[in-house]
Design an enzyme around this catalytic site. Structure first.
Site, PDB file in Angstrom:
ATOM      1  N   CYS A 140     -10.618  -3.861  -8.523  1.00  0.00           N
ATOM      2  CA  CYS A 140      -9.909  -3.426  -9.729  1.00  0.00           C
ATOM      3  C   CYS A 140      -9.390  -4.684 -10.445  1.00  0.00           C
ATOM      4  O   CYS A 140      -8.710  -5.511  -9.831  1.00  0.00           O
ATOM      5  CB  CYS A 140      -8.760  -2.487  -9.375  1.00  0.00           C
ATOM      6  SG  CYS A 140      -9.324  -1.043  -8.433  1.00  0.00           S
TER       7      CYS A 140
ATOM      8  N   CYS B  39      -5.617  -5.981 -10.248  1.00  0.00           N
ATOM      9  CA  CYS B  39      -4.949  -6.075  -8.945  1.00  0.00           C
ATOM     10  C   CYS B  39      -5.256  -7.423  -8.299  1.00  0.00           C
ATOM     11  O   CYS B  39      -6.421  -7.820  -8.198  1.00  0.00           O
ATOM     12  CB  CYS B  39      -5.427  -4.934  -8.059  1.00  0.00           C
ATOM     13  SG  CYS B  39      -4.859  -5.059  -6.359  1.00  0.00           S
TER      14      CYS B  39
ATOM     15  N   CYS C  34      -9.666  -6.686  -0.332  1.00  0.00           N
ATOM     16  CA  CYS C  34     -10.083  -5.345  -0.751  1.00  0.00           C
ATOM     17  C   CYS C  34     -11.410  -5.467  -1.477  1.00  0.00           C
ATOM     18  O   CYS C  34     -11.649  -6.435  -2.186  1.00  0.00           O
ATOM     19  CB  CYS C  34      -9.037  -4.738  -1.688  1.00  0.00           C
ATOM     20  SG  CYS C  34      -9.383  -3.025  -2.160  1.00  0.00           S
TER      21      CYS C  34
ATOM     22  N   CYS D 203       5.657  -0.932   3.148  1.00  0.00           N
ATOM     23  CA  CYS D 203       4.371  -0.875   2.449  1.00  0.00           C
ATOM     24  C   CYS D 203       3.428  -1.764   3.255  1.00  0.00           C
ATOM     25  O   CYS D 203       3.682  -2.955   3.429  1.00  0.00           O
ATOM     26  CB  CYS D 203       4.595  -1.419   1.040  1.00  0.00           C
ATOM     27  SG  CYS D 203       3.093  -1.624   0.083  1.00  0.00           S
TER      28      CYS D 203
ATOM     29  N   GLU E  97      -0.109  -9.021   4.420  1.00  0.00           N
ATOM     30  CA  GLU E  97       1.312  -8.896   4.109  1.00  0.00           C
ATOM     31  C   GLU E  97       1.781  -7.458   4.212  1.00  0.00           C
ATOM     32  O   GLU E  97       1.007  -6.520   4.031  1.00  0.00           O
ATOM     33  CB  GLU E  97       1.556  -9.383   2.676  1.00  0.00           C
ATOM     34  CG  GLU E  97       1.385 -10.872   2.533  1.00  0.00           C
ATOM     35  CD  GLU E  97       1.481 -11.334   1.091  1.00  0.00           C
ATOM     36  OE1 GLU E  97       2.261 -12.245   0.829  1.00  0.00           O
ATOM     37  OE2 GLU E  97       0.782 -10.782   0.234  1.00  0.00           O
TER      38      GLU E  97
ATOM     39  N   CYS F 117       3.719  -4.004  -6.306  1.00  0.00           N
ATOM     40  CA  CYS F 117       2.369  -3.438  -6.217  1.00  0.00           C
ATOM     41  C   CYS F 117       1.305  -4.375  -6.731  1.00  0.00           C
ATOM     42  O   CYS F 117       1.439  -4.976  -7.784  1.00  0.00           O
ATOM     43  CB  CYS F 117       2.274  -2.190  -7.076  1.00  0.00           C
ATOM     44  SG  CYS F 117       3.645  -1.118  -6.862  1.00  0.00           S
TER      45      CYS F 117
HETATM   46  N1  SAH Z   1      -6.340   0.640  -2.669  1.00  0.00           N
HETATM   47  C1  SAH Z   1      -5.269   1.585  -2.755  1.00  0.00           C
HETATM   48  C2  SAH Z   1      -3.923   1.087  -2.316  1.00  0.00           C
HETATM   49  C3  SAH Z   1      -3.473  -0.276  -2.729  1.00  0.00           C
HETATM   50  S1  SAH Z   1      -2.519  -0.660  -4.136  1.00  0.00           S
HETATM   51  C4  SAH Z   1      -5.176   2.133  -4.151  1.00  0.00           C
HETATM   52  O1  SAH Z   1      -5.774   1.556  -5.053  1.00  0.00           O
HETATM   53  O2  SAH Z   1      -4.516   3.140  -4.352  1.00  0.00           O
HETATM   54  C5  SAH Z   1      -1.242   0.453  -4.411  1.00  0.00           C
HETATM   55  C6  SAH Z   1      -1.064   0.764  -5.894  1.00  0.00           C
HETATM   56  O3  SAH Z   1      -0.710  -0.397  -6.666  1.00  0.00           O
HETATM   57  C7  SAH Z   1      -2.333   1.309  -6.515  1.00  0.00           C
HETATM   58  O4  SAH Z   1      -2.015   2.410  -7.315  1.00  0.00           O
HETATM   59  C8  SAH Z   1      -2.788   0.149  -7.357  1.00  0.00           C
HETATM   60  O5  SAH Z   1      -3.628   0.550  -8.392  1.00  0.00           O
HETATM   61  C9  SAH Z   1      -1.477  -0.408  -7.850  1.00  0.00           C
HETATM   62  N2  SAH Z   1      -1.596  -1.749  -8.399  1.00  0.00           N
HETATM   63  C10 SAH Z   1      -2.494  -2.701  -8.081  1.00  0.00           C
HETATM   64  N3  SAH Z   1      -2.302  -3.809  -8.802  1.00  0.00           N
HETATM   65  C11 SAH Z   1      -1.256  -3.571  -9.622  1.00  0.00           C
HETATM   66  C12 SAH Z   1      -0.588  -4.350 -10.592  1.00  0.00           C
HETATM   67  N4  SAH Z   1      -0.975  -5.593 -10.863  1.00  0.00           N
HETATM   68  N5  SAH Z   1       0.462  -3.798 -11.239  1.00  0.00           N
HETATM   69  C13 SAH Z   1       0.851  -2.536 -10.940  1.00  0.00           C
HETATM   70  N6  SAH Z   1       0.252  -1.751 -10.022  1.00  0.00           N
HETATM   71  C14 SAH Z   1      -0.799  -2.255  -9.372  1.00  0.00           C
END
Ligand code: SAH
Length: 372
Positions: free
Chosen positions: A133, A136, A129, A122, A109, A360
């Site tokens: 985390c 996420c 991934c 974006c 996406e 995000c």
């Molecule tokens: N892998 C990279 C980029 C992808 S996500 C990274 O981790 O930076 C982009 C941003 O969204 C990252 O800062 C990630 O931690 C954040 N993110 C992921 N899941 C989220 C959520 N459920 N709520 C808010 N931010 C989130």
């Protein structure tokens, strides 16, 4: 044979390599390949003009190129890499999420967001991934595969075309910003991401001509990747997903922290800042009662007060089934106040596209498959 044993002996799924695309190559290599195939080098320039200046990826319509040659180019240089499955919009059309199918059926996406002063896409750098985390959505399903430079670039070219065609409210626009904040960890797919960044930032016609400072690479903090990026000489904006200033909690929130600790990550970001002069961004998803305590804000303030960094607080976007949720407004306000007390610049990110799962961390194509 029991089910379990069958699984063990099952052949690993053969992955069909994505077709080679001319945007996988550096401009000089595009010319070399053309010549190798008996095509004059200037045809590579023509292709680049169609693709990067006119955002046109359909060689059938390239009328300045003879028909026979167009067929060859379509096959050898510009195969279709991404196909739109569906788009959903929110915020009165100003946020648009596109679901793309890749040649092997894998889904990714991208999200296009139009603001009064800029238009940002974006994009995804991987399908899924591997960073795992827990907050996420993308992290939950694991890594399917890396995207190629062509597949990453194609998302940006598609966004530029949508803007140029006036498909967003407000009419014709120019795509101004690109953020690697969709699916995937860009530093874990370094070479393809770098080629894509060069495609995005190289002036037209060999690239899209978007300024490097308008490109943001967001990473969990793979220190070796940040160090490599420092040597590239491309001053993109670096964003580090820190989410907490202490190693103990970060080991859980960003599991790769067991390998690269907070201090190492910040030191690598400082070196990037010293080399490029670019202030970096600290991403911090505020999770109620997990990482949003005033004492953590205080620790973060101390860590950052003498660094050229900006904190981007993201209200947590809860993933389905998660026990975690966004911080209380009063805790968020206090967090901001404490950081500002240390003179650390801080903003709270708006949450565009929440209702279309476009915000995000919500880009989990697996979820979408069931709806298509
Ligand atoms: N892998 C990279 C980029 C992808 S996500 C990274 O981790 O930076 C982009 C941003 O969204 C990252 O800062 C990630 O931690 C954040 N993110 C992921 N899941 C989220 C959520 N459920 N709520 C808010 N931010 C989130």
């Amino acid at each position: 044979m029991s089910e379990e044993i069958k699984l063990v002996f099952e052949e690993p799924k053969q992955r069909i390599k994505p077709p080679k695309h001319f945007s996988d190559l550096a401009p000089e290599d595009r010319k070399t390949l053309a010549v190798e195939l008996g095509i004059p080098a200037f045809r590579a320039n023509q292709m680049a003009v169609h693709f990067f200046t006119h955002y046109n990826d359909d060689p059938e319509t390239w009328s300045d190129i003879p028909k026979d040659l167009r067929d060859t180019l379509a096959k050898e240089f510009v195969p279709k890499l991404i196909t739109l499955v569906r788009s959903v919009t929110a915020d009165a059309g100003k946020t648009r999420k596109d679901l793309w199918k890749l040649h092997d059926g894998v889904l990714v996406e991208s999200v296009l967001m139009s603001y009064s002063d800029r238009t940002t896409v974006c994009i995804s750098s991987q399908a899924g991934c591997g960073m795992n985390c827990p907050f996420c959505a993308t992290g939950q399903a694991g890594l399917t595969r890396n995207l190629t430079a062509g597949e990453i670039t194609a998302q940006v070219v598609a966004a530029a075309r949508i803007c140029a065609n006036g498909e967003l409210p407000g009419g014709e626009a120019r795509l101004s910003n690109v953020v690697f904040m969709g699916m995937g960890e860009p530093m874990a797919n370094y070479n393809a991401v770098m080629r894509a960044i060069r495609n995005i930032t190289t002036p037209q016609p060999d690239g899209l001509g978007i300024s490097a400072r308008s490109v943001t690479l967001s990473t969990v903090g793979l220190v070796n990747g940040i160090e490599k990026l420092t040597q590239e000489g491309i001053p993109v904006t670096l964003a580090v997903s820190l989410h907490t200033p202490d190693d103990e909690l970060r080991d859980t929130l960003v599991p790769i922290n067991s390998r690269f600790k907070v201090k190492e990550v910040l030191d690598a970001a400082d070196k990037y800042e010293a080399k490029t002069g670019r202030r970096y961004s600290i991403e911090y998803a505020l999770i109620r009662d997990i990482n949003d305590q005033a004492w953590r804000a205080d620790l973060l303030g101390r860590l950052l007060k003498n660094r050229n960094a900006h904190v981007n607080l993201i209200p947590l976007n809860p993933t389905p089934g998660s026990k975690w949720t966004a911080s209380r407004p009063k805790d968020e306000a206090e967090f901001v106040r404490v950081l500002e007390g240390y003179g650390v610049p801080v903003t709270v990110r708006d949450t565009r596209g929440r209702e279309i799962d476009g915000a995000c961390g919500q880009l989990a194509a697996a979820e979408v498959i069931s709806e298509v």
